[in-house]
Design an enzyme around this catalytic site. Structure first.
Site, PDB file in Angstrom:
ATOM      1  N   ASP A  30       0.849  -1.191   0.000  1.00 49.40           N
ATOM      2  CA  ASP A  30       0.000   0.000   0.000  1.00 49.40           C
ATOM      3  C   ASP A  30       0.888   1.245   0.000  1.00 49.40           C
ATOM      4  OD1 ASP A  30      -3.232   0.570   0.919  1.00 49.40           O
ATOM      5  OD2 ASP A  30      -1.799   2.234   1.029  1.00 49.40           O
ATOM      6  N   HIS A 100     -10.276  -5.079  -3.620  1.00 47.21           N
ATOM      7  CA  HIS A 100      -8.979  -5.430  -3.039  1.00 47.21           C
ATOM      8  C   HIS A 100      -9.185  -5.714  -1.563  1.00 47.21           C
ATOM      9  CE1 HIS A 100      -9.647  -1.101  -2.799  1.00 47.21           C
ATOM     10  NE2 HIS A 100      -9.018  -1.142  -1.635  1.00 47.21           N
TER      11      HIS A 100
HETATM   12  P1  AMP Z   1      -9.671   1.675  -0.112  1.00 45.69           P
HETATM   13  O1  AMP Z   1      -9.675   3.069   0.466  1.00 45.69           O
HETATM   14  O2  AMP Z   1     -10.193   0.610   0.808  1.00 45.69           O
HETATM   15  O3  AMP Z   1     -10.341   1.661  -1.473  1.00 45.69           O
HETATM   16  O4  AMP Z   1      -8.146   1.302  -0.320  1.00 45.69           O
HETATM   17  C1  AMP Z   1      -7.398   1.838  -1.350  1.00 45.69           C
HETATM   18  C2  AMP Z   1      -5.969   1.762  -0.922  1.00 45.69           C
HETATM   19  O5  AMP Z   1      -5.162   1.881  -2.076  1.00 45.69           O
HETATM   20  C3  AMP Z   1      -5.531   2.853   0.028  1.00 45.69           C
HETATM   21  O6  AMP Z   1      -5.044   2.266   1.229  1.00 45.69           O
HETATM   22  C4  AMP Z   1      -4.454   3.602  -0.725  1.00 45.69           C
HETATM   23  O7  AMP Z   1      -3.395   4.015   0.095  1.00 45.69           O
HETATM   24  C5  AMP Z   1      -4.004   2.566  -1.738  1.00 45.69           C
HETATM   25  N1  AMP Z   1      -3.459   3.078  -2.984  1.00 45.69           N
HETATM   26  C6  AMP Z   1      -3.957   4.050  -3.772  1.00 45.69           C
HETATM   27  N2  AMP Z   1      -3.189   4.228  -4.854  1.00 45.69           N
HETATM   28  C7  AMP Z   1      -2.185   3.320  -4.752  1.00 45.69           C
HETATM   29  C8  AMP Z   1      -1.045   3.006  -5.554  1.00 45.69           C
HETATM   30  N3  AMP Z   1      -0.790   3.647  -6.697  1.00 45.69           N
HETATM   31  N4  AMP Z   1      -0.225   2.016  -5.131  1.00 45.69           N
HETATM   32  C9  AMP Z   1      -0.456   1.376  -3.978  1.00 45.69           C
HETATM   33  N5  AMP Z   1      -1.508   1.625  -3.179  1.00 45.69           N
HETATM   34  C10 AMP Z   1      -2.355   2.583  -3.554  1.00 45.69           C
END
Ligand code: AMP
Ligand code: ZN
Length: 114
Positions: A30, A100
Protein backbone atom coordinates in the site's frame (compact mmCIF):
# COMPACT_ATOMS: atom_id res chain seq x y z
CA UNK A 1 -10.59 -0.30 -17.15
CA UNK A 2 -8.30 2.48 -18.39
CA UNK A 3 -9.05 4.90 -15.53
CA UNK A 4 -8.53 2.31 -12.80
CA UNK A 5 -5.25 2.67 -10.88
CA UNK A 6 -5.13 -1.01 -9.96
CA UNK A 7 -5.74 -2.11 -13.57
CA UNK A 8 -2.87 0.21 -14.55
CA UNK A 9 -0.63 -1.40 -11.93
CA UNK A 10 -1.63 -4.90 -13.06
CA UNK A 11 -0.84 -3.95 -16.67
CA UNK A 12 2.50 -2.45 -15.51
CA UNK A 13 1.50 0.98 -16.80
CA UNK A 14 1.92 2.45 -13.31
CA UNK A 15 4.79 1.43 -11.02
CA UNK A 16 4.09 -0.31 -7.75
CA UNK A 17 5.91 -2.53 -5.30
CA UNK A 18 4.62 -5.96 -6.30
CA UNK A 19 5.21 -8.60 -3.63
CA UNK A 20 3.31 -11.51 -5.18
CA UNK A 21 1.74 -12.33 -8.50
CA UNK A 22 0.12 -15.31 -10.16
CA UNK A 23 -2.34 -15.70 -13.02
CA UNK A 24 -5.29 -14.46 -10.99
CA UNK A 25 -4.09 -12.08 -8.31
CA UNK A 26 -1.45 -9.53 -7.45
CA UNK A 27 -0.30 -8.32 -4.04
CA UNK A 28 1.26 -4.87 -3.71
CA UNK A 29 2.56 -2.64 -0.95
CA UNK A 30 0.00 0.00 0.00
CA UNK A 31 1.32 3.44 -0.97
CA UNK A 32 0.08 4.88 2.35
CA UNK A 33 0.70 2.12 4.88
CA UNK A 34 -1.37 2.05 8.07
CA UNK A 35 0.65 -0.72 9.73
CA UNK A 36 4.18 -2.18 9.45
CA UNK A 37 2.69 -4.74 7.06
CA UNK A 38 0.05 -3.22 4.78
CA UNK A 39 -0.44 -5.08 1.54
CA UNK A 40 -3.28 -5.01 -0.95
CA UNK A 41 -4.40 -8.31 -2.44
CA UNK A 42 -5.99 -7.51 -5.79
CA UNK A 43 -7.61 -9.81 -8.34
CA UNK A 44 -6.43 -9.11 -11.87
CA UNK A 45 -10.02 -9.13 -13.04
CA UNK A 46 -11.64 -5.71 -12.64
CA UNK A 47 -14.51 -6.06 -10.16
CA UNK A 48 -15.55 -2.74 -8.65
CA UNK A 49 -16.29 -4.00 -5.13
CA UNK A 50 -17.43 -7.06 -3.24
CA UNK A 51 -21.00 -6.05 -3.98
CA UNK A 52 -20.29 -6.53 -7.69
CA UNK A 53 -18.93 -10.06 -7.29
CA UNK A 54 -21.06 -12.88 -8.73
CA UNK A 55 -21.05 -16.66 -8.23
CA UNK A 56 -18.70 -16.74 -11.24
CA UNK A 57 -16.05 -15.20 -8.98
CA UNK A 58 -16.39 -17.81 -6.23
CA UNK A 59 -13.17 -19.63 -7.05
CA UNK A 60 -11.26 -16.40 -7.60
CA UNK A 61 -12.33 -14.97 -4.25
CA UNK A 62 -11.47 -18.22 -2.47
CA UNK A 63 -8.08 -18.18 -4.13
CA UNK A 64 -7.55 -14.59 -3.04
CA UNK A 65 -8.18 -15.56 0.59
CA UNK A 66 -5.69 -18.42 0.43
CA UNK A 67 -3.07 -16.21 -1.22
CA UNK A 68 -3.61 -13.70 1.60
CA UNK A 69 -3.12 -16.39 4.19
CA UNK A 70 0.08 -17.57 2.54
CA UNK A 71 1.49 -14.05 2.38
CA UNK A 72 0.60 -13.49 6.05
CA UNK A 73 2.61 -16.61 6.90
CA UNK A 74 5.53 -15.47 4.75
CA UNK A 75 5.52 -12.13 6.58
CA UNK A 76 5.30 -14.03 9.88
CA UNK A 77 2.29 -12.06 11.08
CA UNK A 78 0.13 -15.18 11.45
CA UNK A 79 1.34 -15.66 15.03
CA UNK A 80 1.05 -12.02 16.18
CA UNK A 81 -2.27 -11.56 14.36
CA UNK A 82 -3.39 -9.76 11.26
CA UNK A 83 -6.48 -8.23 9.74
CA UNK A 84 -7.82 -8.89 6.24
CA UNK A 85 -10.57 -6.54 5.11
CA UNK A 86 -12.30 -4.99 2.18
CA UNK A 87 -14.12 -1.67 2.19
CA UNK A 88 -17.32 -1.51 0.18
CA UNK A 89 -18.55 1.93 -0.78
CA UNK A 90 -17.41 5.44 0.09
CA UNK A 91 -19.22 5.24 3.44
CA UNK A 92 -16.85 2.47 4.48
CA UNK A 93 -13.81 4.29 3.13
CA UNK A 94 -13.48 2.67 -0.28
CA UNK A 95 -11.43 4.99 -2.49
CA UNK A 96 -10.28 2.63 -5.27
CA UNK A 97 -13.17 0.96 -7.06
CA UNK A 98 -11.38 -2.24 -8.01
CA UNK A 99 -11.92 -4.85 -5.34
CA UNK A 100 -8.98 -5.43 -3.04
CA UNK A 101 -8.31 -6.83 0.40
CA UNK A 102 -6.10 -4.98 2.87
CA UNK A 103 -3.72 -7.26 4.75
CA UNK A 104 -2.65 -5.40 7.90
CA UNK A 105 -0.30 -6.63 10.58
CA UNK A 106 2.83 -6.05 12.59
CA UNK A 107 1.11 -4.01 15.29
CA UNK A 108 -1.82 -4.54 17.66
CA UNK A 109 -5.16 -4.28 15.85
CA UNK A 110 -7.90 -2.48 17.71
CA UNK A 111 -11.59 -3.29 17.72
CA UNK A 112 -13.94 -1.89 16.66
CA UNK A 113 -12.21 -0.32 13.66
CA UNK A 114 -12.89 3.37 13.18
P1 AMP B 1 -9.67 1.68 -0.11
O1 AMP B 1 -9.68 3.07 0.47
O2 AMP B 1 -10.19 0.61 0.81
O3 AMP B 1 -10.34 1.66 -1.47
O4 AMP B 1 -8.15 1.30 -0.32
C1 AMP B 1 -7.40 1.84 -1.35
C2 AMP B 1 -5.97 1.76 -0.92
O5 AMP B 1 -5.16 1.88 -2.08
C3 AMP B 1 -5.53 2.85 0.03
O6 AMP B 1 -5.04 2.27 1.23
C4 AMP B 1 -4.45 3.60 -0.72
O7 AMP B 1 -3.39 4.02 0.09
C5 AMP B 1 -4.00 2.57 -1.74
N1 AMP B 1 -3.46 3.08 -2.98
C6 AMP B 1 -3.96 4.05 -3.77
N2 AMP B 1 -3.19 4.23 -4.85
C7 AMP B 1 -2.19 3.32 -4.75
C8 AMP B 1 -1.05 3.01 -5.55
N3 AMP B 1 -0.79 3.65 -6.70
N4 AMP B 1 -0.23 2.02 -5.13
C9 AMP B 1 -0.46 1.38 -3.98
N5 AMP B 1 -1.51 1.63 -3.18
C10 AMP B 1 -2.35 2.58 -3.55
ZN1 ZN C 1 -9.46 -2.10 -12.23
Amino acid sequence: MPDCIFCQIIERKTPSKIVFEDEQVMAIEDINPQAPVHLLIVPKKHIASLDDATPQEQTLLGHLLLVSKNIARERKIHTSGYRLLTNHGRGAGQSVFHIHFHLLGGRPMHWPPG
